[in-house]
Each structure stands twice: as structure tokens, then as C-alpha cells.
Design an enzyme around this catalytic site. Structure first.
Site, PDB file in Angstrom:
ATOM      1  N   LYS A 110      96.510  42.652 -33.193  1.00 10.15           N
ATOM      2  CA  LYS A 110      96.600  41.710 -34.329  1.00 10.15           C
ATOM      3  C   LYS A 110      97.954  41.018 -34.326  1.00 10.15           C
ATOM      4  O   LYS A 110      98.058  39.804 -34.551  1.00 10.15           O
ATOM      5  CB  LYS A 110      96.408  42.458 -35.655  1.00 10.15           C
ATOM      6  CG  LYS A 110      94.968  42.881 -35.910  1.00 10.15           C
ATOM      7  CD  LYS A 110      94.402  42.161 -37.143  1.00 10.15           C
ATOM      8  CE  LYS A 110      92.895  42.296 -37.272  1.00 10.15           C
ATOM      9  NZ  LYS A 110      92.413  43.652 -37.456  1.00 10.15           N
ATOM     10  N   LYS A 189      83.068  35.733 -24.029  1.00 15.46           N
ATOM     11  CA  LYS A 189      82.560  36.518 -25.164  1.00 15.46           C
ATOM     12  C   LYS A 189      82.710  35.708 -26.462  1.00 15.46           C
ATOM     13  O   LYS A 189      83.769  35.146 -26.729  1.00 15.46           O
ATOM     14  CB  LYS A 189      83.388  37.812 -25.263  1.00 15.46           C
ATOM     15  CG  LYS A 189      82.926  38.700 -26.393  1.00 15.46           C
ATOM     16  CD  LYS A 189      83.847  39.893 -26.571  1.00 15.46           C
ATOM     17  CE  LYS A 189      83.397  40.659 -27.790  1.00 15.46           C
ATOM     18  NZ  LYS A 189      84.369  41.149 -28.663  1.00 15.46           N
ATOM     19  N   LYS A 192      85.436  34.911 -33.100  1.00 15.82           N
ATOM     20  CA  LYS A 192      86.089  34.014 -34.072  1.00 15.82           C
ATOM     21  C   LYS A 192      87.405  33.501 -33.497  1.00 15.82           C
ATOM     22  O   LYS A 192      87.781  32.355 -33.720  1.00 15.82           O
ATOM     23  CB  LYS A 192      86.385  34.768 -35.367  1.00 15.82           C
ATOM     24  CG  LYS A 192      85.264  34.656 -36.381  1.00 15.82           C
ATOM     25  CD  LYS A 192      85.606  35.407 -37.650  1.00 15.82           C
ATOM     26  CE  LYS A 192      85.493  36.842 -37.467  1.00 15.82           C
ATOM     27  NZ  LYS A 192      84.995  37.862 -38.166  1.00 15.82           N
TER      28      LYS A 192
HETATM   29  P1  ADP Z   1      85.481  38.534 -33.621  1.00 17.35           P
HETATM   30  O1  ADP Z   1      85.741  38.809 -32.141  1.00 17.35           O
HETATM   31  O2  ADP Z   1      84.655  37.323 -33.805  1.00 17.35           O
HETATM   32  O3  ADP Z   1      86.756  38.535 -34.452  1.00 17.35           O
HETATM   33  P2  ADP Z   1      85.083  41.107 -34.807  1.00 17.35           P
HETATM   34  O4  ADP Z   1      86.179  41.698 -33.971  1.00 17.35           O
HETATM   35  O5  ADP Z   1      85.314  40.900 -36.268  1.00 17.35           O
HETATM   36  O6  ADP Z   1      84.611  39.728 -34.130  1.00 17.35           O
HETATM   37  O7  ADP Z   1      83.781  41.983 -34.568  1.00 17.35           O
HETATM   38  C1  ADP Z   1      83.032  42.632 -35.548  1.00 17.35           C
HETATM   39  C2  ADP Z   1      81.945  43.412 -34.807  1.00 17.35           C
HETATM   40  O8  ADP Z   1      81.098  42.529 -34.060  1.00 17.35           O
HETATM   41  C3  ADP Z   1      82.533  44.403 -33.797  1.00 17.35           C
HETATM   42  O9  ADP Z   1      81.821  45.613 -33.895  1.00 17.35           O
HETATM   43  C4  ADP Z   1      82.290  43.769 -32.447  1.00 17.35           C
HETATM   44  O10 ADP Z   1      82.071  44.731 -31.448  1.00 17.35           O
HETATM   45  C5  ADP Z   1      81.044  42.906 -32.686  1.00 17.35           C
HETATM   46  N1  ADP Z   1      81.125  41.686 -31.862  1.00 17.35           N
HETATM   47  C6  ADP Z   1      81.959  40.638 -32.033  1.00 17.35           C
HETATM   48  N2  ADP Z   1      81.760  39.664 -31.108  1.00 17.35           N
HETATM   49  C7  ADP Z   1      80.769  40.117 -30.304  1.00 17.35           C
HETATM   50  C8  ADP Z   1      80.096  39.576 -29.141  1.00 17.35           C
HETATM   51  N3  ADP Z   1      80.399  38.390 -28.657  1.00 17.35           N
HETATM   52  N4  ADP Z   1      79.123  40.317 -28.587  1.00 17.35           N
HETATM   53  C9  ADP Z   1      78.791  41.526 -29.091  1.00 17.35           C
HETATM   54  N5  ADP Z   1      79.380  42.102 -30.171  1.00 17.35           N
HETATM   55  C10 ADP Z   1      80.354  41.407 -30.780  1.00 17.35           C
END
Ligand code: ADP
Ligand code: TRP
Length: 320
Positions: A110, A189, A192
Site C-alpha cells: 500500500k 490482471k 482497480k
Molecule cells: P483490486 O486489485 O482491484 O484492488 P482487491 O485487491 O480489492 O482488487 O481484491 C479484492 C478481492 O478480489 C481479492 O480477494 C482478490 O483476490 C480478488 N480479485 C481482484 N482482482 C481479481 C482478478 N483480476 N481476478 C481474480 N480475482 C481478483
């Protein structure tokens, strides 16, 4: 078996969040007892505007309900509606070695992403341990990125039990299916942080536009293509039926198609797939009283359990 998981209200969920996490949580809701909560206390470390956090928290609850979380099967609540958590957090924090938290990668990530260096980010895994231990949780479904936090929780619980006697149930992580990694509009991947995401509830028109702009390679139409390694194929596989996916794979191997046609199929399939959730979301938005009732009931069920566990911990360490 008691299942528990939390979701941070930090923005609207995208396809990756759904297939990688939310769908898999919801599939577990029929276990003996399931607790799902919106981790607004955790989000305080990064969302620093009151109105935004309040709205994100309600949105996250409506998103989960619209996507199939059934409040008759699982308790859904907002983390801060269970004040026992904050109290338990301190009991755990008081004895947590600094070194245990210094090893955690998520706060380093972070900070590397430019979030301000606040102590809440550092102590984040302890609050997460309080969330888990407060409900005598047996199983915690989480993505790969959260596995270290569950290990920290187990270490904290074992140390507390060692010091004060058997107070906490030692939980286990249930790692979500990592093969469910969803590619974003640039083929990396979906995330956000990369700006390559498509939100579940964004208007169909803008969703379709984003799908039509997904990057592709420059192979000619007549060439045969391997479906397994193609991100358009991976996206279609999320939404299509088994037969549709098989016939799409045959089409890839045969060649002779344009990527534009595949994109149209993805957009249509995604629109159909999320249509029932979209409708339920609108119904929920129109009934704020119903949402309040669901979250109120969920918090009451959660507090019942959390106050029992907190009392056990307080007694053990000499506070009662
Ligand atoms: P971001 O990468 O968009 O910030 P988060 O870290 O908030 O997403 O992820 C929240 C949940 O969603 C986690 O458990 C993460 O493993 C899952 N997740 C996020 N992006 C993906 C993706 N592209 N494919 C599969 N799972 C995902
Ligand atoms: N840290 C988790 C995430 O960012 C959210 C969370 C908070 C959580 N408390 C939890 C997950 C307890 C599982 C159990 O995704």
C-alpha cells in the site's frame, strides 16, 4: 462449521472481484453459519472522506445482496456496527510483537502504491485477527493476497491461548480458486489500481464500449489461435455455458473469425449474466429501509457471538 469473510468498501466491484472472490464467498453461504461483513474500519485507513466511506459501505452491502447473498442464510453486517471488534482489537494489539507485523507485505504494498504511512495500515492485520477470532470462525475464504493475514491471525490466537488458556478457535484459510484470475481490458490482471477494470454494475452501454476496446494481438483472421492463452477467450469463459465455451474453443482452433465478433459475444453474455443482479440492485436502492433492517439483523446476530467471545477474552486476561 462457521465461515467468515470481509470485504473492504473501497469502490465498486469489478468482474475480477466477482469471479475471484465474491461469487466464491456466496457459494459458501449455505455452510452451518456464515458471517459476511463490510470492513469499513479497515477502509478508514485509506478512504478519508466520511460521506464517501458511508456511501461505499452501503453500496458494498447492496452489491453483495444483489449478487446473491441471502440474508436468511448468512449474516451480513457492517464491521463498525459490532463495537466488540474494536475492543478485542486492543486486547490482541497489546501483545502482538512488532516483528510479526513488520513481516506483512500488504502494508508495504500500500505504501509503495503511494498511500500515506499511517499506523492503522501497519496494525491492519491485528484488526483483521479480531474480526476472525470474535466469531469463533473455523474457515476464512480469502484471495491469495490475504493468506499472510490469516497466518498472522493464527499466530496471534495461538500466542494468546498459550498465555491465557484456550480462549480462541484457531481458524483456517480457504484459498479461493486462483485459476479464477480475470484479465482486464489490457490483458493484464484486472485491478482497480491498473485502470483496466469493468465494473459489474456499470451501465451496459459503457460496459460494451470497454469490451469493444479490449486490446488484442495482430494475428490475421484466417490464423488458428490457441484458446487457453487468449484473454478474450478467458473472459468469454466466465459468462458462457459449457456448450458455448466448447464451440468458441473450436472456433479459435479453426481460425477464420475476427476479434470484434468475439468481443460482441462477450459483451452480450456479460450483460445477460449480470441482468438479474442489476434488477435486484435497483430494487434494493428503492428500499433503503429494507437494507437497514437486513444490516441491523446481521449486526445483532454478529454481536451476540462477538460479545460472548470478547467476555471470554476479557476474563482470561484479567479485565473482568
Ligand atoms: P483490486 O486489485 O482491484 O484492488 P482487491 O485487491 O480489492 O482488487 O481484491 C479484492 C478481492 O478480489 C481479492 O480477494 C482478490 O483476490 C480478488 N480479485 C481482484 N482482482 C481479481 C482478478 N483480476 N481476478 C481474480 N480475482 C481478483
Ligand atoms: N483485509 C481484507 C481485504 O482487504 C478484508 C478483511 C477485513 C477480511 N477483515 C477480514 C477478510 C477478516 C477476511 C477476514 O480483502
Amino acid at each position: 462449521m462457521r465461515v467468515l469473510s470481509g470485504i473492504q468498501p473501497t469502490g465498486r466491484p469489478h468482474w475480477g472481484n466477482y469471479f475471484g472472490a465474491i461469487k466464491q464467498y456466496i457459494d459458501l453461504q449455505s455452510e452451518d453459519q456464515a458471517f459476511y461483513f463490510i470492513a469499513n474500519l479497515h477502509a478508514l485507513t485509506t478512504v478519508r472522506d466520511g460521506d464517501t466511506l458511508r456511501q461505499f459501505s452501503l453500496d458494498a452491502a447492496m452489491d453483495l445482496l444483489a449478487l446473491g447473498l441471502d440474508p436468511n442464510q448468512a449474516s451480513l453486517f457492517i464491521q463498525s456496527d459490532v463495537p466488540e471488534i474494536s475492543e478485542l482489537n486492543w486486547l490482541l494489539l497489546a501483545g502482538t510483537p512488532m516483528g510479526l507485523l513488520e513481516r506483512c507485505v500488504s502494508y508495504k504494498d500500500k505504501i509503495a502504491k503511494g498511500f500515506p504511512v499511517v499506523s492503522g495500515l501497519f496494525a491492519y492485520p491485528v484488526l483483521q485477527a479480531a474480526d476472525i477470532l470474535a466469531y469463533d470462525s473455523d474457515v476464512v475464504p480469502v484471495g491469495e493476497d490475504q493468506k499472510q493475514h490469516i497466518e498472522v491471525c493464527r499466530d496471534i490466537a495461538k500466542a494468546f491461548n498459550h498465555q491465557y488458556g484456550e480462549v480462541f478457535v484457531i481458524p483456517k484459510a480457504k484459498t479461493l480458486d486462483a485459476s479464477a484470475k480475470v484479465p482486464g481490458t489490457d490483458g493484464d490482471k484486472m485491478s482497480k489500481s491498473y485502470g483496466n477494470f469493468i465494473e459489474i454494475f456499470e451501465p451496459v452501454k459503457s460496459m460494451k464500449k470497454k469490451v469493444m476496446r479490449i486490446s488484442t494481438d495482430s494475428r490475421e483472421m484466417h490464423e488458428s489461435k490457441a484458446p487457453e492463452t487468449d484473454h478474450l477467450f478467458q473472459l468469454f469463459s466466465l459468462f458462457g455455458s459449457k456448450e458455448e465455451i466448447d464451440s468458441m474453443a473450436d472456433l479459435y482452433r479453426a481460425g477464420g473469425f475476427g476479434y470484434g465478433d468475439i468481443k460482441k459475444k462477450i459483451a452480450e453474455a456479460a450483460a445477460d449474466y449480470f441482468e438479474p443482479a442489476r434488477e435486484r440492485r435497483l430494487e434494493l436502492e428503492a428500499k433503503p429501509e429494507q437494507l437497514k433492517e437486513i444490516l441491523g439483523d446481521g449486526a445483532a446476530q454478529a454481536r451476540k457471538k462477538a460479545s460472548e467471545v470478547l467476555m471470554r477474552a476479557q476474563k482470561a486476561c484479567g479485565l473482568k
